[in-house]
Scaffold this active site. Structure first.
Site, PDB file in Angstrom:
ATOM      1  N   ARG A 106     -71.886 -81.243   3.974  1.00  0.00           N
ATOM      2  CA  ARG A 106     -72.816 -81.104   2.846  1.00  0.00           C
ATOM      3  C   ARG A 106     -72.187 -81.802   1.646  1.00  0.00           C
ATOM      4  O   ARG A 106     -71.089 -82.332   1.747  1.00  0.00           O
ATOM      5  CB  ARG A 106     -73.122 -79.634   2.554  1.00  0.00           C
ATOM      6  CG  ARG A 106     -71.906 -78.808   2.204  1.00  0.00           C
ATOM      7  CD  ARG A 106     -72.294 -77.364   1.840  1.00  0.00           C
ATOM      8  NE  ARG A 106     -71.109 -76.554   1.593  1.00  0.00           N
ATOM      9  CZ  ARG A 106     -71.124 -75.259   1.344  1.00  0.00           C
ATOM     10  NH1 ARG A 106     -72.274 -74.604   1.300  1.00  0.00           N
ATOM     11  NH2 ARG A 106     -70.017 -74.586   1.125  1.00  0.00           N
ATOM     12  N   CYS A 110     -74.565 -88.466  -4.414  1.00  0.00           N
ATOM     13  CA  CYS A 110     -74.144 -88.923  -5.734  1.00  0.00           C
ATOM     14  C   CYS A 110     -75.143 -88.361  -6.740  1.00  0.00           C
ATOM     15  O   CYS A 110     -76.347 -88.563  -6.616  1.00  0.00           O
ATOM     16  CB  CYS A 110     -74.143 -90.442  -5.777  1.00  0.00           C
ATOM     17  SG  CYS A 110     -74.205 -91.046  -7.474  1.00  0.00           S
ATOM     18  N   ASN A 144     -76.332 -75.811  -5.366  1.00  0.00           N
ATOM     19  CA  ASN A 144     -75.496 -74.686  -4.953  1.00  0.00           C
ATOM     20  C   ASN A 144     -74.056 -74.971  -5.346  1.00  0.00           C
ATOM     21  O   ASN A 144     -73.531 -76.023  -5.008  1.00  0.00           O
ATOM     22  CB  ASN A 144     -75.578 -74.507  -3.432  1.00  0.00           C
ATOM     23  CG  ASN A 144     -74.836 -73.273  -2.960  1.00  0.00           C
ATOM     24  OD1 ASN A 144     -75.300 -72.151  -3.142  1.00  0.00           O
ATOM     25  ND2 ASN A 144     -73.669 -73.470  -2.379  1.00  0.00           N
ATOM     26  N   GLU A 145     -73.446 -74.042  -6.083  1.00  0.00           N
ATOM     27  CA  GLU A 145     -72.044 -74.211  -6.489  1.00  0.00           C
ATOM     28  C   GLU A 145     -71.776 -75.642  -6.948  1.00  0.00           C
ATOM     29  O   GLU A 145     -70.934 -76.347  -6.377  1.00  0.00           O
ATOM     30  CB  GLU A 145     -71.085 -73.833  -5.362  1.00  0.00           C
ATOM     31  CG  GLU A 145     -71.075 -72.359  -5.044  1.00  0.00           C
ATOM     32  CD  GLU A 145     -69.993 -71.958  -4.035  1.00  0.00           C
ATOM     33  OE1 GLU A 145     -69.536 -72.826  -3.272  1.00  0.00           O
ATOM     34  OE2 GLU A 145     -69.614 -70.789  -4.031  1.00  0.00           O
ATOM     35  N   CYS A 154     -67.862 -88.744  -8.247  1.00  0.00           N
ATOM     36  CA  CYS A 154     -68.198 -89.894  -7.452  1.00  0.00           C
ATOM     37  C   CYS A 154     -67.896 -91.142  -8.297  1.00  0.00           C
ATOM     38  O   CYS A 154     -68.129 -91.132  -9.506  1.00  0.00           O
ATOM     39  CB  CYS A 154     -69.678 -89.797  -7.096  1.00  0.00           C
ATOM     40  SG  CYS A 154     -70.424 -91.252  -6.392  1.00  0.00           S
ATOM     41  N   CYS A 156     -69.064 -94.314  -7.566  1.00  0.00           N
ATOM     42  CA  CYS A 156     -69.952 -95.382  -7.092  1.00  0.00           C
ATOM     43  C   CYS A 156     -70.443 -96.224  -8.284  1.00  0.00           C
ATOM     44  O   CYS A 156     -70.267 -95.835  -9.438  1.00  0.00           O
ATOM     45  CB  CYS A 156     -71.129 -94.774  -6.330  1.00  0.00           C
ATOM     46  SG  CYS A 156     -72.397 -94.109  -7.413  1.00  0.00           S
ATOM     47  N   CYS A 159     -72.500 -94.252 -10.840  1.00  0.00           N
ATOM     48  CA  CYS A 159     -71.724 -93.353 -11.702  1.00  0.00           C
ATOM     49  C   CYS A 159     -70.921 -94.158 -12.725  1.00  0.00           C
ATOM     50  O   CYS A 159     -70.790 -93.758 -13.880  1.00  0.00           O
ATOM     51  CB  CYS A 159     -70.811 -92.461 -10.866  1.00  0.00           C
ATOM     52  SG  CYS A 159     -71.737 -91.191  -9.976  1.00  0.00           S
ATOM     53  N   GLU A 306     -73.075 -64.417  -4.488  1.00  0.00           N
ATOM     54  CA  GLU A 306     -72.455 -64.347  -3.166  1.00  0.00           C
ATOM     55  C   GLU A 306     -71.251 -63.420  -3.286  1.00  0.00           C
ATOM     56  O   GLU A 306     -70.241 -63.784  -3.889  1.00  0.00           O
ATOM     57  CB  GLU A 306     -72.000 -65.731  -2.690  1.00  0.00           C
ATOM     58  CG  GLU A 306     -73.130 -66.726  -2.543  1.00  0.00           C
ATOM     59  CD  GLU A 306     -72.660 -68.099  -2.056  1.00  0.00           C
ATOM     60  OE1 GLU A 306     -71.540 -68.200  -1.516  1.00  0.00           O
ATOM     61  OE2 GLU A 306     -73.419 -69.066  -2.229  1.00  0.00           O
ATOM     62  N   TRP A 314     -63.787 -70.708   8.002  1.00  0.00           N
ATOM     63  CA  TRP A 314     -64.463 -71.879   8.563  1.00  0.00           C
ATOM     64  C   TRP A 314     -63.677 -72.249   9.821  1.00  0.00           C
ATOM     65  O   TRP A 314     -63.877 -71.665  10.858  1.00  0.00           O
ATOM     66  CB  TRP A 314     -64.488 -73.042   7.556  1.00  0.00           C
ATOM     67  CG  TRP A 314     -65.556 -72.919   6.505  1.00  0.00           C
ATOM     68  CD1 TRP A 314     -66.343 -71.835   6.233  1.00  0.00           C
ATOM     69  CD2 TRP A 314     -65.965 -73.953   5.595  1.00  0.00           C
ATOM     70  NE1 TRP A 314     -67.209 -72.137   5.198  1.00  0.00           N
ATOM     71  CE2 TRP A 314     -67.000 -73.418   4.795  1.00  0.00           C
ATOM     72  CE3 TRP A 314     -65.547 -75.262   5.368  1.00  0.00           C
ATOM     73  CZ2 TRP A 314     -67.623 -74.173   3.794  1.00  0.00           C
ATOM     74  CZ3 TRP A 314     -66.174 -76.008   4.379  1.00  0.00           C
ATOM     75  CH2 TRP A 314     -67.210 -75.458   3.602  1.00  0.00           C
TER      76      TRP A 314
HETATM   77  C1  GLA Z   1     -69.865 -70.899  -0.804  1.00  0.00           C
HETATM   78  C2  GLA Z   1     -71.278 -71.416  -0.744  1.00  0.00           C
HETATM   79  C3  GLA Z   1     -72.084 -70.908   0.404  1.00  0.00           C
HETATM   80  C4  GLA Z   1     -71.223 -70.766   1.620  1.00  0.00           C
HETATM   81  C5  GLA Z   1     -70.046 -69.868   1.333  1.00  0.00           C
HETATM   82  C6  GLA Z   1     -69.168 -69.644   2.557  1.00  0.00           C
HETATM   83  O1  GLA Z   1     -69.592 -69.924  -1.687  1.00  0.00           O
HETATM   84  O2  GLA Z   1     -72.010 -71.241  -1.912  1.00  0.00           O
HETATM   85  O3  GLA Z   1     -73.115 -71.808   0.652  1.00  0.00           O
HETATM   86  O4  GLA Z   1     -70.792 -72.024   1.978  1.00  0.00           O
HETATM   87  O5  GLA Z   1     -69.261 -70.487   0.363  1.00  0.00           O
HETATM   88  O6  GLA Z   1     -68.472 -70.780   2.953  1.00  0.00           O
HETATM   89 ZN    ZN Z   2     -72.079 -91.821  -7.776  1.00  0.00          ZN
END
Ligand code: GLA
Ligand code: ZN
Length: 659
Positions: A106, A110, A144-145, A154, A156, A159, A306, A314
């Protein structure tokens, strides 16, 4: 904020449809009323350009809604699908060594790429329009995060050109950039902005001013990337909140800046560790500090989006949370200001990278210990959590947490082990051990609310800061300044207007005559007239006092007997200068003195590893006792508190109340 107390992160697309109703009813039974979904499901909902299939998500939302469960939907820009990459491989990000990071995990995106922005615009617009009137969709999370995996991304062409644009806006003329970056050194002068590169790998050391601006640019780019999506969501689906799941002390983006776009901040809390398996085992203090920072992002309660719900892992798998620990960690999140806890995740996944990042339910779906412990915790804590919505810890002490200072120290750490956050933590830990409530505030915050202000490693002295610190002390505050402060200007050029700490020497009543980096050795500090000395690390500023009194001296090396910590009167206040990085023992001793001086007190005395935190509102107060140790612990609880006064179980949690 929303009335929701408990939630889970849920991925209906990972499970057969027939299972959804079972999950929803089990969630309801457990007390869960909100889920976060869809933040990694782009391919599912738009399998080909412009072909949107939200039907399955609609169905999942209505199955959940039947059980009274609302949802927060994530935009999926952290995982663009293969068909986008096939068509537009140029959106894959490039690191500082010019390596492209490819599809298959994931974060292969960019964030500045205009083509990628158009893909996002199309998806997010359709997504927002589709759910605008769905009453069960109460809010959004963008991406996300943000910052996760993007540490070295990045570089590239897109950027790089955005960076040049950013520099143009900041400096106006290339002459001004040349001056502020000190490009006279090593023939780095530029004739035009077009010549300025993104700071890729070089044959030798880099220009620190160039690197610092790059980090600032990267942070601003993340904020702008978020704003781009937030604007679409707000335009097409007004009336729903936007939050983001932050990662504590992660430093790719300034959360104080990002927070300005959010209705409230959220945070991801995994105290069990895993990625940093070789870090020290006891980290409750560190997790407390991260929560105190997230609370300061908006100066209000936050969500945990979370919260650890089982073993993390992992490729490498973490330790099993001990009985009580999952509840203890969730309680710690609440104690520091969470109004809602969303557990990651509902059920351990059968596929992909995160098969061992365990959910409340195991792979089999048969409820086990994690389920039982968390369910009991939610039942016991729910009523108190409902009552305390909107309440906050009351802090008379604050520590400045500055991204700029951290970035500048990262670029030139001086000592291989000097880390901004570790340095800050030596002060935080000494307060935490005494249960002193602390806010972790940005440099721009209003200092006047606090009786004790710690300004660690103020390496870059930005315009106006010295005056603000002076005003704070003159008005009666107790200020702590530490080593390597006032060394550089805001552009990372060395200051030469006077002695170190530049702009603060008068305030401190002391100045730095020279310094010593403690490479591969420690030094020691002796407290006033005592015989024994305790350790200090990384660095020693050698000091000469003008108006300050010396409260501790170095014990070793050619400067043995000279000041290490000084104390100066300033107006109605007091300023300490700590010329070194304190070891824990020294920090304990020093902070005891600074607390007495400032009149700030801890909530109560607890044995080591037992944390006491208090939230309050409208004259009501809740005291959390959190036993982070594996042994039963006894706490002497003052009369005013009502509730169970017996010993705390290993990893036990207790909430008491007072009016
Ligand atoms: C992060 C992410 C989630 C998941 C968890 C667990 O906190 O936000 O999508 O990947 O870690 O790895
Ligand atoms: Zn870039």
């Amino acid at each position: 904020m929303s009335g929701h107390l408990w939630g889970v992160d849920y991925y209906p697309e990972h499970w057969p449809k027939e299972r959804w109703a079972v999950d929803a009813s089990m969630m309801r039974e457990m007390g869960i009323t909100v889920v976060r979904m869809a933040e990694f499901s782009w391919q599912k909902f738009e399998p080909r350009e412009g072909e949107f299939h939200f039907e399955e998500l609609d169905e999942a939302i209505s199955v959940l809604a039947k059980e009274g469960i609302d949802c927060i939907l994530g935009t999926p820009s952290a995982a663009p699908p293969a068909w986008i990459i096939e068509r537009n491989p140029e959106i894959e990000p490039v690191d500082s060594a010019d390596h492209v990071h490819h599809f298959g995990g994931r974060h292969h995106d960019c964030q500045s790429n205009p083509v990628y922005r158009e893909h996002i615009r199309r998806y997010v617009t359709a997504f927002a329009e589709h759910y605008a009137d769905n009453p069960h969709v109460i809010g959004w999370q963008v991406d996300n995060e943000l910052g996760n995996s993007h540490g070295d991304l990045c570089y590239c062409p897109s950027c790089e050109s955005r960076f040049r644009q950013w520099l143009r806006e900041k400096y106006g003329t290339v002459e001004e950039l040349n001056r502020c970056w000190g490009t006279a050194f090593w023939s780095q002068g530029y004739n035009s902005f077009e010549q300025v590169p993104a700071p890729r790998n070089t044959a030798s050391g880099h220009n620190p001013s160039h690197q610092l601006d790059w980090k600032r640019f990267c942070s601003d780019l993340v904020c702008e990337f978020h704003q781009f999506q937030a604007d679409i969501l707000r335009a097409h689906a007004p009336g729903k909140f936007i939050t983001h799941n932050m990662m504590g002390f992660a430093n790719k983006v300034s959360y104080y800046d990002l927070g300005k776009q959010l209705e409230f901040a959220s945070h991801d809390q995994y105290p069990g560790g895993h990625f940093h398996w070789n870090q020290r085992a006891f980290r409750a203090d560190f997790h407390a500090a991260e929560l105190d920072m997230i609370r300061a992002v908006k100066g209000q309660p936050y969500w945990v989006m979370e919260q650890q719900s089982g073993i993390t892992g992992w490729e490498i798998v973490g330790a099993a949370p001990k009985p009580g620990q999952l509840a203890l960690w969730a309680a710690q999140s609440i104690a520091h200001g969470a109004d809602t806890i969303v557990f990651f995740r509902w059920r351990s996944c059968l596929m992909g990278t995160e098969q061992y990042w365990h959910g409340i339910l195991p792979h089999s779906g048969i409820p086990g210990r994690y389920y039982r412990e968390l369910r009991a915790f939610m039942e016991q804590t729910g009523p108190a959590l409902r009552d305390m919505q909107g309440s906050m810890p009351q802090c008379e002490a604050a520590i400045i947490r500055s991204y700029d200072q951290e970035w500048a120290i990262d670029i030139q750490p001086h000592h291989p082990e000097l880390r901004y956050i570790n340095h800050l933590m030596t002060c935080y830990r000494a307060l935490w051990n005494r249960n002193v409530p602390v806010d972790l505030i940005p440099e721009e915050a209003d200092f006047s609310r606090y009786r004790l202000l710690i300004a660690p490693l103020m390496f870059l002295m930005k315009p106006g800061m010295a005056d603000r610190l002076r005003a704070y002390a003159e008005n009666g505050g107790t200020l702590i300044v530490t080593m390597r402060s006032g060394v550089k200007d805001e552009h990372d050029l060395a200051l030469a207007d006077g002695p170190l700490p530049c702009g603060l020497d008068d305030l401190c009543g002391a100045w730095v005559t020279e310094y010593d980096c403690l490479l591969q050795r420690e030094n020691h500090v002796r407290w006033r007239d005592e015989e024994e000395s305790v350790g200090c690390q990384c660095w020693c500023d050698l000091l000469e006092t003008t108006t300050a009194e010396t409260i501790a001296v170095y014990a070793g090396d050619f400067y043995a007997g000279t000041p290490a910590i000084t104390k100066n009167r300033c107006g109605r206040g007091t300023v300490y200068y700590v010329g070194t990085q304190m070891g824990n023992e020294l920090a304990e001793r020093f902070m005891a003195e600074a607390l007495t001086q400032s009149g700030v007190q801890g909530l109560l005395d607890t044995p080591f590893g037992v944390e006491a935190v208090c939230r309050g509102k409208d004259g009501r107060r809740w005291l959390f006792l959190l036993n982070h140790t594996g042994e039963a612990q006894t706490v002497e609880i003052p009369e005013e508190w009502q509730g169970d006064r017996g010993p705390l179980e290993p990893y036990g949690t207790r909430i008491l109340t007072a009016r």
